[in-house]
Design a protein around this motif. Structure first.
Motif, PDB file in Angstrom:
ATOM      1  N   ARG A  84      82.356  42.991  26.325  1.00  0.00           N
ATOM      2  CA  ARG A  84      82.386  41.901  25.350  1.00  0.00           C
ATOM      3  C   ARG A  84      81.002  41.558  24.803  1.00  0.00           C
ATOM      4  NH1 ARG A  84      85.919  38.742  29.129  1.00  0.00           N
ATOM      5  NH2 ARG A  84      84.152  37.349  29.386  1.00  0.00           N
ATOM      6  N   MET A  85      79.990  42.276  25.202  1.00  0.00           N
ATOM      7  CA  MET A  85      78.624  41.946  24.823  1.00  0.00           C
ATOM      8  C   MET A  85      78.443  41.963  23.305  1.00  0.00           C
ATOM      9  SD  MET A  85      75.187  43.998  25.959  1.00  0.00           S
ATOM     10  CE  MET A  85      75.600  43.771  27.701  1.00  0.00           C
ATOM     11  N   GLY A  86      77.759  40.935  22.789  1.00  0.00           N
ATOM     12  CA  GLY A  86      77.391  40.887  21.378  1.00  0.00           C
ATOM     13  C   GLY A  86      75.895  41.021  21.206  1.00  0.00           C
ATOM     14  N   PRO A  87      75.410  41.253  20.000  1.00  0.00           N
ATOM     15  CA  PRO A  87      73.966  41.398  19.792  1.00  0.00           C
ATOM     16  C   PRO A  87      73.146  40.230  20.317  1.00  0.00           C
ATOM     17  CG  PRO A  87      75.151  42.131  17.846  1.00  0.00           C
ATOM     18  CD  PRO A  87      76.173  41.526  18.771  1.00  0.00           C
ATOM     19  N   GLY A  88      73.701  39.001  20.205  1.00  0.00           N
ATOM     20  CA  GLY A  88      72.958  37.840  20.667  1.00  0.00           C
ATOM     21  C   GLY A  88      72.698  37.844  22.158  1.00  0.00           C
ATOM     22  N   THR A  89      73.530  38.546  22.922  1.00  0.00           N
ATOM     23  CA  THR A  89      73.325  38.635  24.372  1.00  0.00           C
ATOM     24  C   THR A  89      71.973  39.241  24.698  1.00  0.00           C
ATOM     25  OG1 THR A  89      75.703  38.925  24.693  1.00  0.00           O
ATOM     26  CG2 THR A  89      74.277  39.568  26.519  1.00  0.00           C
ATOM     27  N   LEU A  90      71.525  40.196  23.871  1.00  0.00           N
ATOM     28  CA  LEU A  90      70.281  40.920  24.122  1.00  0.00           C
ATOM     29  C   LEU A  90      69.092  40.302  23.401  1.00  0.00           C
ATOM     30  CD1 LEU A  90      71.594  44.585  23.858  1.00  0.00           C
ATOM     31  CD2 LEU A  90      71.535  43.068  25.854  1.00  0.00           C
ATOM     32  N   HIS A  91      69.279  39.109  22.842  1.00  0.00           N
ATOM     33  CA  HIS A  91      68.220  38.406  22.127  1.00  0.00           C
ATOM     34  C   HIS A  91      67.655  39.303  21.017  1.00  0.00           C
ATOM     35  CE1 HIS A  91      65.670  35.078  21.415  1.00  0.00           C
ATOM     36  NE2 HIS A  91      64.560  35.658  21.783  1.00  0.00           N
ATOM     37  N   VAL A  92      66.350  39.449  20.890  1.00  0.00           N
ATOM     38  CA  VAL A  92      65.786  40.200  19.765  1.00  0.00           C
ATOM     39  C   VAL A  92      66.161  41.676  19.826  1.00  0.00           C
ATOM     40  CG1 VAL A  92      63.562  40.694  20.877  1.00  0.00           C
ATOM     41  CG2 VAL A  92      63.690  40.583  18.392  1.00  0.00           C
ATOM     42  N   LEU A  93      66.374  42.213  21.030  1.00  0.00           N
ATOM     43  CA  LEU A  93      66.758  43.619  21.129  1.00  0.00           C
ATOM     44  C   LEU A  93      68.100  43.861  20.439  1.00  0.00           C
ATOM     45  CD1 LEU A  93      66.332  46.474  22.111  1.00  0.00           C
ATOM     46  CD2 LEU A  93      67.251  45.807  24.348  1.00  0.00           C
ATOM     47  N   GLY A  94      69.011  42.899  20.489  1.00  0.00           N
ATOM     48  CA  GLY A  94      70.281  43.052  19.795  1.00  0.00           C
ATOM     49  C   GLY A  94      70.097  43.188  18.293  1.00  0.00           C
ATOM     50  N   HIS A  95      69.166  42.413  17.720  1.00  0.00           N
ATOM     51  CA  HIS A  95      68.892  42.519  16.286  1.00  0.00           C
ATOM     52  C   HIS A  95      68.276  43.873  15.951  1.00  0.00           C
ATOM     53  CE1 HIS A  95      69.943  38.355  15.630  1.00  0.00           C
ATOM     54  NE2 HIS A  95      69.097  37.973  16.568  1.00  0.00           N
ATOM     55  N   LEU A  96      67.434  44.372  16.841  1.00  0.00           N
ATOM     56  CA  LEU A  96      66.853  45.692  16.622  1.00  0.00           C
ATOM     57  C   LEU A  96      67.935  46.769  16.612  1.00  0.00           C
ATOM     58  CD1 LEU A  96      63.679  45.507  18.901  1.00  0.00           C
ATOM     59  CD2 LEU A  96      63.702  45.710  16.418  1.00  0.00           C
ATOM     60  N   VAL A  97      68.871  46.671  17.544  1.00  0.00           N
ATOM     61  CA  VAL A  97      69.913  47.688  17.661  1.00  0.00           C
ATOM     62  C   VAL A  97      70.776  47.735  16.399  1.00  0.00           C
ATOM     63  CG1 VAL A  97      72.034  48.301  18.872  1.00  0.00           C
ATOM     64  CG2 VAL A  97      69.975  47.739  20.173  1.00  0.00           C
ATOM     65  N   VAL A  98      71.220  46.584  15.919  1.00  0.00           N
ATOM     66  CA  VAL A  98      72.117  46.594  14.765  1.00  0.00           C
ATOM     67  C   VAL A  98      71.387  47.016  13.495  1.00  0.00           C
ATOM     68  CG1 VAL A  98      73.663  44.863  15.744  1.00  0.00           C
ATOM     69  CG2 VAL A  98      71.757  44.129  14.307  1.00  0.00           C
ATOM     70  N   GLY A  99      70.063  47.065  13.506  1.00  0.00           N
ATOM     71  CA  GLY A  99      69.296  47.528  12.360  1.00  0.00           C
ATOM     72  C   GLY A  99      68.950  49.000  12.414  1.00  0.00           C
ATOM     73  N   CYS A 100      69.460  49.722  13.416  1.00  0.00           N
ATOM     74  CA  CYS A 100      69.143  51.149  13.561  1.00  0.00           C
ATOM     75  C   CYS A 100      69.971  51.995  12.601  1.00  0.00           C
ATOM     76  CB  CYS A 100      69.401  51.611  14.991  1.00  0.00           C
ATOM     77  SG  CYS A 100      68.251  50.950  16.202  1.00  0.00           S
ATOM     78  N   ALA A 101      69.407  53.140  12.209  1.00  0.00           N
ATOM     79  CA  ALA A 101      70.108  54.068  11.330  1.00  0.00           C
ATOM     80  C   ALA A 101      70.832  55.159  12.102  1.00  0.00           C
ATOM     81  CB  ALA A 101      69.119  54.703  10.347  1.00  0.00           C
ATOM     82  N   SER A 102      70.559  55.276  13.402  1.00  0.00           N
ATOM     83  CA  SER A 102      71.200  56.312  14.212  1.00  0.00           C
ATOM     84  C   SER A 102      71.158  55.899  15.667  1.00  0.00           C
ATOM     85  CB  SER A 102      70.481  57.657  14.038  1.00  0.00           C
ATOM     86  OG  SER A 102      69.156  57.578  14.559  1.00  0.00           O
ATOM     87  N   LEU A 103      71.966  56.542  16.477  1.00  0.00           N
ATOM     88  CA  LEU A 103      71.976  56.252  17.901  1.00  0.00           C
ATOM     89  C   LEU A 103      70.687  56.721  18.576  1.00  0.00           C
ATOM     90  CD1 LEU A 103      75.671  57.100  18.861  1.00  0.00           C
ATOM     91  CD2 LEU A 103      74.651  54.851  18.446  1.00  0.00           C
ATOM     92  N   VAL A 104      70.097  57.794  18.093  1.00  0.00           N
ATOM     93  CA  VAL A 104      68.851  58.258  18.705  1.00  0.00           C
ATOM     94  C   VAL A 104      67.746  57.230  18.485  1.00  0.00           C
ATOM     95  CG1 VAL A 104      67.961  59.597  16.729  1.00  0.00           C
ATOM     96  CG2 VAL A 104      67.381  60.275  19.058  1.00  0.00           C
ATOM     97  N   GLU A 105      67.756  56.574  17.342  1.00  0.00           N
ATOM     98  CA  GLU A 105      66.793  55.492  17.099  1.00  0.00           C
ATOM     99  C   GLU A 105      67.076  54.323  18.034  1.00  0.00           C
ATOM    100  OE1 GLU A 105      65.450  52.375  13.557  1.00  0.00           O
ATOM    101  OE2 GLU A 105      66.737  54.091  13.071  1.00  0.00           O
ATOM    102  N   MET A 106      68.363  54.025  18.241  1.00  0.00           N
ATOM    103  CA  MET A 106      68.735  52.944  19.147  1.00  0.00           C
ATOM    104  C   MET A 106      68.236  53.218  20.561  1.00  0.00           C
ATOM    105  SD  MET A 106      72.499  51.683  20.431  1.00  0.00           S
ATOM    106  CE  MET A 106      72.441  52.658  21.932  1.00  0.00           C
ATOM    107  N   VAL A 107      68.408  54.438  21.042  1.00  0.00           N
ATOM    108  CA  VAL A 107      67.976  54.778  22.401  1.00  0.00           C
ATOM    109  C   VAL A 107      66.471  54.574  22.559  1.00  0.00           C
ATOM    110  CG1 VAL A 107      67.754  56.661  24.067  1.00  0.00           C
ATOM    111  CG2 VAL A 107      69.890  56.357  22.809  1.00  0.00           C
TER     112      VAL A 107
END
Length: 346
Positions: A84-107
């Motif tokens: 059930r985790m949402g981006p807000g759970t991860l604080h600023v890291l969640g915002h970084l993740v949803v702004g990624c263009a690919s999964l490799v960038e997310m990792v």
């Protein structure tokens, strides 16, 4: 004094632990009932950081671990939090993740900025010829971590990938080092791929072509703002063994006439209770560090200015010249006037 840092966890994640316990049948009738008082989750600013031991206590409450039986409580709370985790759970890291263009960038971003969520472990990846292993490795002793905590992190990585790739995305497999408990089929249903317990590592395996695929059209300017903010937070995230040095540096530039521990706690994203406890673990205190800062500020003002003792006392955070004379005599073995004259004769 402890030889190693005491890890901290961001409050937005700690709140999610309480919410998962409430939704998954944790005992006690809801988050406020189990964690009420001054430290209640609803009163934590999202960026505040809590000692890992306090967050572990929240996990115990969430899973219903009352010290009896096998000590592990509800086996599905970690799965529930991760799913059930949402981006807000991860604080600023969640915002970084949803702004990624690919999964490799997310990792890559998760590897770098995971300490902003928790200092209790690290994310590491190894890219092979065909697939990549993305693993979570705890930095705390095994006995201090429940299996549900590990499961929430690894399942949370699957959920985070789905923010980019869509709700039907699945890894090739997921594995955990600890033995399986609860309904294994439920884990498989949530992940959508084989889940192995008793494995060599807590990890998920993802096909390299899947990782490299462009997934979204991100806003590069917004992503850059989030990255700048995250870099600053990471730079300011003090290893807790260095916390006294961090406090000294902060006090050296602070307005001692008006500052208090609340101002420092806001800068460090800590509660006052946590600050005092962590400084105590390092063999010092807010009062001791503040007095040292006042001592140094008074010395500088006496040598470099012609200010009256009343004004020096005020700028040092003391109530008047008489208090300054007593304190300075204790610090230096000489009165402020004598110290000023001796310094100017040198």
């Amino acid at each position: 004094m402890h030889e190693s840092p005491s890890p901290t966890v961001v409050a937005s994640y700690a709140r999610a632990v309480v919410d998962a316990g409430s939704g998954a049948g944790g005992q006690g009738g809801g988050p406020e009932a189990r964690t009420g008082g001054p430290g209640a989750p609803t009163r934590w600013p999202s960026a505040q950081r809590l000692p890992f031991a306090e967050v572990r206590a929240l996990w115990d409450q969430a899973v219903g671990n009352d010290g009896t039986g096998d000590g592990y409580g509800d086996p599905h709370v970690g799965l529930a939090l991760g799913a059930r985790m949402g981006p807000g759970t991860l604080h600023v890291l969640g915002h970084l993740v949803v702004g990624c263009a690919s999964l490799v960038e997310m990792v890559a971003l998760v590897e770098r900025f995971h300490p902003l969520v928790s200092q209790a472990g690290v994310i590491v990846s190894h890219r092979g010829r065909r697939a990549t292993r993305i693993a979570y490795r705890p930095l705390v002793p095994a006995h201090t971590t429940l299996p549900q905590q590990i499961e929430a992190i690894v399942i949370g990585m699957v959920t985070s990938a789905r923010w980019l790739a869509g709700p039907s995305w699945t890894p090739e497999s997921v594995s955990f080092r600890h033995p399986g408990r609860g309904d294994g089929a439920l884990f498989t249903d949530v992940v959508g791929a084989p889940v192995v317990f008793g494995a060599a590592e807590n990890a998920l395996i993802v096909d390299n072509a899947d990782l490299d695929l462009e997934r979204a059209l991100p806003d590069p300017e917004l992503a850059a703002l989030h990255r700048t903010h995250a870099e600053r937070l990471l730079r300011d995230l003090t290893p807790l063994s260095d916390l006294p040095a961090r406090v000294r540096r902060w006090l050296a530039d602070a307005d001692l006439e008006r500052t208090g521990p609340r101002d420092l706690c806001d800068a460090l994203h800590l509660s006052e209770r946590s600050l005092r406890r962590l400084l105590h673990e390092e063999g010092t205190s807010w009062r001791a560090l503040l007095n040292a800062a006042r001592h140094e500020r008074a010395r500088q003002l006496l040598v470099r200015t012609d200010l009256t003792l009343d004004r020096v006392a005020q700028l040092t955070g003391l109530s008047g010249a008489a208090v300054l004379v007593r304190a300075f005599s204790r610090w230096e073995g000489a009165t402020p006037g004598a110290y000023r004259r001796a310094a100017r004769e040198r």
